[in-house]
Write an enzyme that holds these catalytic residues in place. Structure first.
Site: not given
Lengths: 290, 290
Positions: A31, A33, A37, A61, A147, A149, A185-186
């Protein structure tokens, strides 16, 4: 777009879609986003009949001292963005639904983690592999989109699919960047203004190392040292690592040949950022093959 | 019946059968088939359009000092037996095809292994879970059949399916026994004649404990002691354990209530044998429920 919040409901949907012969493209996310994404979702939209996106911040994680609690969340905005990207089903399960009990069986990643983020984030990729396989079992995708990344994560997912014979095609999608080169990046929202200004140094130095390798430089150790030195001077962050490794095996490169990743991780005050570039070098082996 | 020896071929078959809307019943085995396996296959035959049986002696689930090399094998006889039981596809892959490399990702079983065979056979159930999930991914069964004789294995498989949201129904099938009560097992061939004669003592004592529990006996410790004593005197083997545990959680029982397993493992000269009985006791809680 239909928003679905339980495992049982999305399984019903998947069952119905598959019965109708529809192919399923799946985009797993945590999320908050961003354009990265959205790019994954748009590619899934082009290549499949049905697109499922999941939003699930997976506690398994995150380490005990990591940012699980304060990982950024914005489900309302995410819903709007997912719909505009062409997602058919947005799956947003609760933690209790994904993990009703402490799991009796989990995944353990035995290769490709003894490097890069795997060294600092113990158990991180076990948690990633476990939730991704759960989500694959729940959504039964033909193709799943990740991704580049998060290149080490992608390498682990390739390993997961190969090792356990999972019936899915993994699609790695190029990193989307800001105009100044910073990878989307979030976690970028946590950068202070002066950090944000300096952060493009990460991609700049990775690109420079790539060019040097392509131009014939072979001294990997020196390239890494120079890059760390540059980042310490220009990125405004503490450098965690710069590495040059084979991809997706993530092993030290002895010859500049085959697919190689240059990766960096840096620690800002409130955000740890990672980035990488991947290049393919035709060495002697490739010449013989042709 | 078609015999298939590669992962790629059985995946093609599965793909074709599923496309035609056929349901798949799957019977994973390590071969050297006996009546227990045949019973699994016959039940699968009744309940599915297509029956796949696998024969694969999985190196991952054998410890360094266990009997992987000398585990009994007889593919010709197995082929005849599988066909007579109604199997459509007999899948017999090579080790190299199942494990082309050391796997990058494996399964780790975190519950239900700290008891019984899990204590002696370190890593055994991790190997079982890993190969079973690989086989599930390869054969995509609607239902998969396992014998209750390997009750701890069955408990682990239930845990695997629940924890990882695997889309399969697990069917536990009653243990098939010789006329004198000895559980059918591929390892029975290794019993010396005098051991074979005494081996029915295992099932006899398990049945006796079951009857005592059903008759209201509550002293679990004493029952275990008596059973071990009896086996030492009558089974001709060295007793490894007799345990009375909740099923499928495999935790010590505090009250004689719910589903309970009485399990034993004994070591003969050339074979380690296991057996169990499972009973359901309606205790006070159950009375209140009704």
């Amino acid at each position: 777009m239909i928003v679905i919040s339980t495992v049982a409901q999305i399984k019903d949907v998947v069952h119905m879609e598959k019965k109708n012969g529809q192919t399923i493209g799946f985009v797993p996310t945590m999320g908050f986003l961003h354009e990265g994404h959205i790019t994954l979702a748009k590619q899934a939209r082009k290549e499949n009949d049905v697109v499922i996106m999941s939003i699930f911040v997976n506690p398994l994680q995150f380490g005990p001292n990591e940012d699980y609690e304060r990982y950024p969340r914005d489900p309302e905005r995410d819903t709007v963005l997912a719909e505009s990207a062409g997602v058919d089903y947005l799956f947003m399960p609760s933690v209790d639904d994904m993990y009703p009990d402490e799991p009796a069986v989990v995944l353990t990643v035995k290769k490709r983690t003894n490097a890069l983020c795997g060294l600092k984030r113990e158990g991180h990729f076990d948690g990633v592999a476990t939730v991704v396989l759960k989500l694959f079992h729940i959504t039964e995708p033909d193709k799943a989109y990740f991704g580049k990344k998060d290149a080490q994560q992608l390498a682990v997912i390739y390993g997961l699919v190969d090792s356990l014979n999972v019936r899915v095609t993994i699609v790695g999608v190029d990193t989307v960047r800001e105009e100044d080169g910073l990878a989307k990046s979030s976690r970028n929202v946590y950068l202070l203004p002066e950090e944000r200004e300096k952060a493009p140094a990460i991609y700049k130095v990775l690109s420079h190392v790539k060019e040097a390798l392509e131009a014939g430089e072979t001294n990997v150790g020196r390239l890494k040292e120079q890059a760390i030195h540059y980042l310490n001077d220009h990125s405004g962050a503490e450098v965690e690592y710069v590495e040059i490794l084979s991809y997706p095996e993530l092993e030290p490169v002895r010859e500049i040949e085959g697919t190689i990743m240059i990766a960096a991780a840096v620690q800002y005050k409130n955000a740890r950022l990672i980035d990488n570039v991947i290049l393919t070098v035709k060495g002697r082996a490739s010449c013989f093959e042709q």
